[in-house]
Design a protein around this motif. Structure first.
Motif, PDB file in Angstrom:
ATOM      1  N   ALA A 267       0.833  -1.210   0.000  1.00  0.00           N
ATOM      2  CA  ALA A 267       0.000   0.000   0.000  1.00  0.00           C
ATOM      3  C   ALA A 267       0.866   1.258   0.000  1.00  0.00           C
ATOM      4  O   ALA A 267       0.616   2.212  -0.753  1.00  0.00           O
ATOM      5  N   TYR A 268       1.906   1.255   0.836  1.00  0.00           N
ATOM      6  CA  TYR A 268       2.802   2.414   0.908  1.00  0.00           C
ATOM      7  C   TYR A 268       3.489   2.677  -0.420  1.00  0.00           C
ATOM      8  O   TYR A 268       3.593   3.821  -0.865  1.00  0.00           O
ATOM      9  N   LEU A 269       3.967   1.613  -1.053  1.00  0.00           N
ATOM     10  CA  LEU A 269       4.671   1.777  -2.327  1.00  0.00           C
ATOM     11  C   LEU A 269       3.774   2.440  -3.366  1.00  0.00           C
ATOM     12  O   LEU A 269       4.221   3.268  -4.148  1.00  0.00           O
ATOM     13  N   VAL A 270       2.489   2.065  -3.374  1.00  0.00           N
ATOM     14  CA  VAL A 270       1.562   2.609  -4.363  1.00  0.00           C
ATOM     15  C   VAL A 270       1.297   4.092  -4.106  1.00  0.00           C
ATOM     16  O   VAL A 270       1.481   4.935  -4.984  1.00  0.00           O
ATOM     17  N   TYR A 271       0.872   4.443  -2.887  1.00  0.00           N
ATOM     18  CA  TYR A 271       0.511   5.855  -2.681  1.00  0.00           C
ATOM     19  C   TYR A 271       1.740   6.757  -2.589  1.00  0.00           C
ATOM     20  O   TYR A 271       1.687   7.918  -2.995  1.00  0.00           O
ATOM     21  N   ASN A 272       2.873   6.228  -2.119  1.00  0.00           N
ATOM     22  CA  ASN A 272       4.074   7.065  -2.080  1.00  0.00           C
ATOM     23  C   ASN A 272       4.577   7.389  -3.479  1.00  0.00           C
ATOM     24  O   ASN A 272       5.148   8.461  -3.706  1.00  0.00           O
ATOM     25  N   ASP A 273       4.369   6.481  -4.434  1.00  0.00           N
ATOM     26  CA  ASP A 273       4.738   6.772  -5.811  1.00  0.00           C
ATOM     27  C   ASP A 273       3.938   7.967  -6.325  1.00  0.00           C
ATOM     28  O   ASP A 273       4.460   8.820  -7.047  1.00  0.00           O
ATOM     29  N   GLY A 274       2.663   8.021  -5.951  1.00  0.00           N
ATOM     30  CA  GLY A 274       1.859   9.180  -6.323  1.00  0.00           C
ATOM     31  C   GLY A 274       2.390  10.459  -5.713  1.00  0.00           C
ATOM     32  O   GLY A 274       2.475  11.498  -6.383  1.00  0.00           O
ATOM     33  N   VAL A 275       2.778  10.390  -4.442  1.00  0.00           N
ATOM     34  CA  VAL A 275       3.330  11.568  -3.759  1.00  0.00           C
ATOM     35  C   VAL A 275       4.583  12.064  -4.477  1.00  0.00           C
ATOM     36  O   VAL A 275       4.728  13.258  -4.778  1.00  0.00           O
ATOM     37  N   GLN A 276       5.521  11.147  -4.760  1.00  0.00           N
ATOM     38  CA  GLN A 276       6.781  11.537  -5.381  1.00  0.00           C
ATOM     39  C   GLN A 276       6.564  12.107  -6.783  1.00  0.00           C
ATOM     40  O   GLN A 276       7.266  13.033  -7.205  1.00  0.00           O
ATOM     41  N   THR A 277       5.585  11.566  -7.508  1.00  0.00           N
ATOM     42  CA  THR A 277       5.326  12.060  -8.863  1.00  0.00           C
ATOM     43  C   THR A 277       4.734  13.458  -8.835  1.00  0.00           C
ATOM     44  O   THR A 277       5.104  14.316  -9.645  1.00  0.00           O
ATOM     45  N   VAL A 278       3.821  13.720  -7.907  1.00  0.00           N
ATOM     46  CA  VAL A 278       3.258  15.069  -7.782  1.00  0.00           C
ATOM     47  C   VAL A 278       4.370  16.072  -7.496  1.00  0.00           C
ATOM     48  O   VAL A 278       4.426  17.154  -8.083  1.00  0.00           O
ATOM     49  N   ILE A 279       5.285  15.700  -6.604  1.00  0.00           N
ATOM     50  CA  ILE A 279       6.381  16.600  -6.245  1.00  0.00           C
ATOM     51  C   ILE A 279       7.253  16.920  -7.462  1.00  0.00           C
ATOM     52  O   ILE A 279       7.596  18.077  -7.722  1.00  0.00           O
ATOM     53  N   SER A 280       7.611  15.887  -8.224  1.00  0.00           N
ATOM     54  CA  SER A 280       8.558  16.093  -9.328  1.00  0.00           C
ATOM     55  C   SER A 280       7.916  16.727 -10.559  1.00  0.00           C
ATOM     56  O   SER A 280       8.594  17.382 -11.345  1.00  0.00           O
ATOM     57  N   GLN A 281       6.601  16.559 -10.737  1.00  0.00           N
ATOM     58  CA  GLN A 281       5.966  17.039 -11.964  1.00  0.00           C
ATOM     59  C   GLN A 281       5.139  18.304 -11.774  1.00  0.00           C
ATOM     60  O   GLN A 281       4.624  18.857 -12.747  1.00  0.00           O
ATOM     61  N   ALA A 282       4.993  18.779 -10.536  1.00  0.00           N
ATOM     62  CA  ALA A 282       4.129  19.931 -10.280  1.00  0.00           C
ATOM     63  C   ALA A 282       4.602  21.183 -11.017  1.00  0.00           C
ATOM     64  O   ALA A 282       3.785  21.966 -11.527  1.00  0.00           O
ATOM     65  N   SER A 283       5.920  21.393 -11.068  1.00  0.00           N
ATOM     66  CA  SER A 283       6.419  22.610 -11.718  1.00  0.00           C
ATOM     67  C   SER A 283       6.176  22.571 -13.222  1.00  0.00           C
ATOM     68  O   SER A 283       5.890  23.602 -13.845  1.00  0.00           O
ATOM     69  N   VAL A 284       6.292  21.370 -13.824  1.00  0.00           N
ATOM     70  CA  VAL A 284       5.994  21.241 -15.256  1.00  0.00           C
ATOM     71  C   VAL A 284       4.525  21.547 -15.506  1.00  0.00           C
ATOM     72  O   VAL A 284       4.174  22.261 -16.458  1.00  0.00           O
ATOM     73  N   TYR A 285       3.654  21.027 -14.666  1.00  0.00           N
ATOM     74  CA  TYR A 285       2.224  21.286 -14.807  1.00  0.00           C
ATOM     75  C   TYR A 285       1.926  22.779 -14.661  1.00  0.00           C
ATOM     76  O   TYR A 285       1.160  23.356 -15.435  1.00  0.00           O
ATOM     77  N   GLY A 286       2.566  23.394 -13.661  1.00  0.00           N
ATOM     78  CA  GLY A 286       2.332  24.810 -13.429  1.00  0.00           C
ATOM     79  C   GLY A 286       2.789  25.689 -14.574  1.00  0.00           C
ATOM     80  O   GLY A 286       2.101  26.641 -14.957  1.00  0.00           O
ATOM     81  N   SER A 287       3.943  25.363 -15.153  1.00  0.00           N
ATOM     82  CA  SER A 287       4.478  26.207 -16.223  1.00  0.00           C
ATOM     83  C   SER A 287       3.830  25.922 -17.566  1.00  0.00           C
ATOM     84  O   SER A 287       3.454  26.836 -18.305  1.00  0.00           O
ATOM     85  N   GLU A 288       3.655  24.638 -17.901  1.00  0.00           N
ATOM     86  CA  GLU A 288       3.186  24.268 -19.235  1.00  0.00           C
ATOM     87  C   GLU A 288       1.671  24.338 -19.384  1.00  0.00           C
ATOM     88  O   GLU A 288       1.161  24.764 -20.408  1.00  0.00           O
ATOM     89  N   GLU A 289       0.937  23.893 -18.358  1.00  0.00           N
ATOM     90  CA  GLU A 289      -0.524  23.844 -18.471  1.00  0.00           C
ATOM     91  C   GLU A 289      -1.184  25.106 -17.919  1.00  0.00           C
ATOM     92  O   GLU A 289      -2.149  25.601 -18.486  1.00  0.00           O
TER      93      GLU A 289
END
Length: 454
Positions: A267-289
């Motif tokens: 369970a941790y592996l699944v939801y933590n992957d979501g956490v890490q992806t939001v952290i790493s991709q948030a700036s791309v989403y903010g700038s591009e979208e």
């Protein structure tokens, strides 16, 4: 715990132990700047812009002849870096355990990552392949170095003081991340007054993170010391590669005798992957979208840095009242709402992006800190080191999947909104998997005393 007890546990006298601890804190101080300034803020939008300048009329680049949307280059590179790290970590860990020489390996990983980061200064024009390569090397090096860094904790701190020592290192990392982001903000917003173009300012911010990493890594490398192996003699690294994988497999086999512990870990592996992806991709989403400028992104990340500390403390208090499991489940519900809100976020409205950043900050630190503490109750006594080694390996082992899903969603749809909402699956599935774990029974099955609230 008395000083004498700590000394017997760590094998050092009090003064030497404190000196090593202070040196240990500084590696987090050194490398956290990469995570905040490079990975979270600057590199995603900048590498995407570089890839776009190299793209064809349809918006695709063609590494090795494979058509890839320019906007997917960054998340794909993050995924590759994690896969590479997972392949290397058990080998490096086995060499470190067998030889007792973690410090030289830490130095290699740290300076390989710092050099790759400093070399990002040369990332301009249409050199997206150079950027992807440097990102892969730097990110994988950071992951490997953190395994070696974390392995020092049991050697420099007795059981009763590890929480305090670990928390101080964490605090050092957040402090350096916030400090350097402030300096980056000054340079970026005032780049014209410094006689720099916007691109030059970004490349200086990227490269300075590598210089910072390399400079402050000298402190732990001077103060930490290697220990002899368990039998008291330095060992050879021969066979360490295979031994690393064999130990990991043996630990996972042992976990099969504790299926409830394994269920929580999944369970941790699944939801933590979501956490890490939001952290790493948030700036791309903010700038591009959302069309937000770099200044907005930097200040939003600063807001996350500050509120993450308050959020961790607040969620810790909630856990004392409602239990860690319920508190984590609540945080996963909030994460899902954050992604839903992000999907509908109007473009070019910084105030709503700041609101979203504040929400992320309030659940970020707490969800990860409580997950680690909850897992500690599910580890059989006497197997703490190997179980947490698997925890660390597995954590990084699955964290390539979120960026891959994000990149594929954009690749197929051309929409970052679709890409960001695709991450809901990680939090929803993680919620369901965690909700099904009977944690009180899991603690008892691991042979540990069951806390009043968990």
């Amino acid at each position: 715990m008395t000083a004498d007890t700590a000394d017997r546990t760590t094998g050092t006298d009090d003064a030497d132990r404190r000196r090593e601890q202070r040196g240990w804190y500084f590696y987090d101080f050194a490398c956290s700047v990469y995570s905040t300034s490079v990975l979270t803020v600057f590199l995603g939008p900048y590498l995407t812009a570089v890839a776009k300048s190299a793209a064809d009329a349809d918006g695709f680049v063609h590494p090795l002849g494979v058509p890839v949307r320019a906007g997917s280059v960054f998340p794909y590179a993050v995924s590759v870096s994690v896969v590479l790290a997972v392949l290397v970590m058990p080998m490096v860990g086995a060499v470190a355990d067998r030889t007792g020489r973690k410090k030289p390996l830490l130095a290699v990983a740290a300076y390989l990552g710092a050099t790759a980061t400093a070399a990002m200064f040369f990332l301009d024009g249409d050199r997206y392949l150079l950027g992807a390569f440097l990102l892969i090397v730097a990110n994988a090096s950071l992951s490997v170095s953190m395994v070696l860094y974390n392995a020092y904790l049991p050697q420099i701190a007795g059981p009763e003081e590890r929480d305090t020592v670990s928390s101080r290192g964490w605090a050092f990392g957040y402090t350096s991340g916030a400090l350097v982001l402030v300096l980056n903000l000054v340079l970026y917003t005032g780049h014209e007054s410094f006689g720099l173009s916007e691109s030059e300012a970004v490349r200086i911010c990227l490269a300075s993170a590598g210089v910072w990493w390399g400079a402050f890594a000298l402190v732990p490398l001077r103060r930490l010391r290697d220990r002899r192996t368990a039998d008291g003699t330095p060992a050879l690294a021969e066979g360490a590669v295979g031994a690393g994988w064999r130990q990991l497999v043996a630990t996972l086999k042992d976990m099969r005798r504790h299926p409830l512990t394994l269920s929580f870990l999944l369970a941790y592996l699944v939801y933590n992957d979501g956490v890490q992806t939001v952290i790493s991709q948030a700036s791309v989403y903010g700038s591009e979208e959302l069309g937000l400028d770099q200044t907005t992104l930097i200040t939003a990340v600063l807001l996350v840095q500050v509120l993450a500390v308050a959020g961790a403390l607040g969620m810790g208090r909630l856990a004392r009242i409602h239990g860690a499991k319920r508190t984590i489940l609540g945080s996963l519900a909030v994460w899902t709402l954050i992604l839903a809100a992000g999907y509908f976020l109007p473009a070019r409205t910084p105030v709503w992006f700041y609101a979203l950043a504040a929400a992320i900050g309030l659940v970020l630190g707490g969800s990860q800190a409580l997950s680690r503490s909850l897992f500690s109750h599910l580890v059989p006594r006497g197997k703490e080191a190997e179980y947490f080694s698997a925890y660390e390996m597995s954590d990084r082992g699955l964290s390539w999947l979120g960026p891959l899903v994000f990149g594929l969603a954009f690749q197929l749809t051309g929409s970052y909104r679709t890409a960001i909402i695709s991450l809901v699956i990680f939090f929803a599935l993680g919620f369901v998997l965690l909700a099904r774990v009977p944690v009180r029974r899991a603690v008892a099955a691991a042979g540990n005393p069951v806390p009043e609230r968990i």
